[in-house]
Scaffold this active site. Sequence first.
Site, PDB file in Angstrom:
ATOM      1  N   PHE A 137       0.852  -1.196   0.000  1.00  0.00           N
ATOM      2  CA  PHE A 137       0.000   0.000   0.000  1.00  0.00           C
ATOM      3  C   PHE A 137       0.884   1.240   0.000  1.00  0.00           C
ATOM      4  O   PHE A 137       1.735   1.396   0.869  1.00  0.00           O
ATOM      5  CB  PHE A 137      -0.948   0.046   1.200  1.00  0.00           C
ATOM      6  CG  PHE A 137      -1.890   1.223   1.116  1.00  0.00           C
ATOM      7  CD1 PHE A 137      -3.021   1.175   0.310  1.00  0.00           C
ATOM      8  CD2 PHE A 137      -1.611   2.399   1.806  1.00  0.00           C
ATOM      9  CE1 PHE A 137      -3.867   2.275   0.193  1.00  0.00           C
ATOM     10  CE2 PHE A 137      -2.453   3.503   1.691  1.00  0.00           C
ATOM     11  CZ  PHE A 137      -3.581   3.449   0.885  1.00  0.00           C
ATOM     12  N   ASP A 222       9.284   2.500   1.756  1.00  0.00           N
ATOM     13  CA  ASP A 222       8.131   3.231   2.263  1.00  0.00           C
ATOM     14  C   ASP A 222       7.986   2.885   3.744  1.00  0.00           C
ATOM     15  O   ASP A 222       7.496   1.815   4.098  1.00  0.00           O
ATOM     16  CB  ASP A 222       6.886   2.831   1.457  1.00  0.00           C
ATOM     17  CG  ASP A 222       5.614   3.498   1.963  1.00  0.00           C
ATOM     18  OD1 ASP A 222       5.619   4.033   3.085  1.00  0.00           O
ATOM     19  OD2 ASP A 222       4.609   3.460   1.232  1.00  0.00           O
ATOM     20  N   LYS A 251       2.544   9.409   8.308  1.00  0.00           N
ATOM     21  CA  LYS A 251       1.752   8.997   9.480  1.00  0.00           C
ATOM     22  C   LYS A 251       2.203   9.595  10.826  1.00  0.00           C
ATOM     23  O   LYS A 251       1.753  10.655  11.200  1.00  0.00           O
ATOM     24  CB  LYS A 251       1.679   7.474   9.526  1.00  0.00           C
ATOM     25  CG  LYS A 251       0.853   6.918   8.352  1.00  0.00           C
ATOM     26  CD  LYS A 251       0.135   5.628   8.670  1.00  0.00           C
ATOM     27  CE  LYS A 251      -1.032   5.384   7.744  1.00  0.00           C
ATOM     28  NZ  LYS A 251      -0.680   4.828   6.443  1.00  0.00           N
TER      29      LYS A 251
HETATM   30  C1  LIG Z   1      -0.864   5.184   5.013  1.00  0.00           C
HETATM   31  C2  LIG Z   1       0.197   4.788   4.070  1.00  0.00           C
HETATM   32  C3  LIG Z   1       0.440   5.508   2.887  1.00  0.00           C
HETATM   33  C4  LIG Z   1      -0.431   6.663   2.432  1.00  0.00           C
HETATM   34  O1  LIG Z   1      -0.392   7.749   3.294  1.00  0.00           O
HETATM   35  P1  LIG Z   1      -1.480   8.945   3.094  1.00  0.00           P
HETATM   36  O2  LIG Z   1      -1.047   9.967   4.091  1.00  0.00           O
HETATM   37  O3  LIG Z   1      -2.824   8.359   3.372  1.00  0.00           O
HETATM   38  O4  LIG Z   1      -1.368   9.428   1.696  1.00  0.00           O
HETATM   39  C5  LIG Z   1       1.489   5.108   2.088  1.00  0.00           C
HETATM   40  N1  LIG Z   1       2.273   4.066   2.443  1.00  0.00           N
HETATM   41  C6  LIG Z   1       2.077   3.356   3.566  1.00  0.00           C
HETATM   42  C7  LIG Z   1       2.991   2.226   3.904  1.00  0.00           C
HETATM   43  C8  LIG Z   1       1.026   3.681   4.411  1.00  0.00           C
HETATM   44  O5  LIG Z   1       0.803   2.951   5.507  1.00  0.00           O
END
Ligand SMILES: *Cc1c(COP(=O)(O)O)cnc(C)c1O
Length: 398
Positions: A137, A222, A251
């Site tokens: 994600f 990420d 986050k």
């Molecule tokens: C939540 C998340 C995102 C997206 O972040 P947003 O602030 O909602 O755009 C991207 N990568 C990972 C691993 C995430 O947990």
Amino acid sequence: MNKQEVINLDNQNYLQVFSRNQIVLDHGEGPYVYDIEGKKYIDFLAGIAVNVLGHNHDKLVEAISSQAKKLIHCSNLYYTEPQACLAATLTKLSGLDRAFVGNSGAEANEGALKLARKYGKTIADNKVEVIAANNSFHGRTLTTLTATGQPKYQKGYEPLPGGFKHIPFNDIKALEEAISDRTCAVFLEPIQGEGGVNMPDENYLKEVRALCDKYQALLILDEIQTGMGRTGTMFAFEQYGIVPDVVTLAKGLAGGVPIGAFIASQKVADAFSFGDHGSTFGGNPLACSAANAVFKAIEEENLVDNARQMGDYLNAKLNELKEKYPNIITEVRGKGLLAAAELTCAGSGIVTKCLEKGAIINCTAVNKLRFVPPLNINKNHIDEVIDILDDVLASEEI
Ligand SMILES: *Cc1c(COP(=O)(O)O)cnc(C)c1O
């Protein structure tokens, strides 16, 4: 307004993309939130791994309030002290050289991918491909949902941006077959959060790093969910014996104030020149001072160690539930305070029952209960959630 008035007003006016829990939250204190009717909940979702200091943390509130009185925003045409300090902290802690601050996770990843494309082209015109993992994600913009290896987030948005390939996570053979001189970056979460807290084998990321080096491809990690101490080190990559070329954060970075960042090595950052990337709001003094306060609190309150210790305790407690309810829980996994219990059934019913009993948890990838509480919780807070879950599981069994 009362609860029903808020729900009706929102339902009539807000874009209908969220299937919400039927409560209206009003305020929070530490690891607890209170709804508009005064009911108290222990919050083990923490705004989806965002409220790393819990709610109403005095140092964070103080930093935001005093910065708001000075300067909230001024654009990136000028220097500000909070932004310079945050960039210095990000480069120091990551071991990388250059930071850029935006407003969300998706935006951080978008910037990292743009940088990877520019960097690839310094080597060869066709070095533009990005390899990402199934069940990953990475966000909801067109490019980050294309990187996201889950068709449900892509359906209906075609044509998608080109140049992305997907492979199974934690399968080095699959990467070996997919990677080539055309690969500009391999883009992975060190532990897949939203996809179900999927763990890599001990050596996977080292082997990925080696393949990236062999093909002059960047390794972009990420760490939007795994970063900020959540897994028991500031970045999860520290526990796998590697350093990425680019890492993204969001986050927990500013404890709930919208923010995102990517951090790159000098070699990679050199691919960007003046004007190649930018943001109006990104790196504003309000968000940066919040992030600076979060880093200060994490250090002063030893929250990285606490995440590791409380993570071990949570893991042990979840394993006790697994022993007790083997027909419901099949596996417990995670690192630090990123934990999941995999179920034999869908998890949404259990989440709703926990909510009724005063515990906020979440279900991801249909049947994985996910726990991403604030990093400053103690054993009593964990016991509180486990007791509620125990009650709910007991009622599920009958
Ligand atoms: C939540 C998340 C995102 C997206 O972040 P947003 O602030 O909602 O755009 C991207 N990568 C990972 C691993 C995430 O947990």
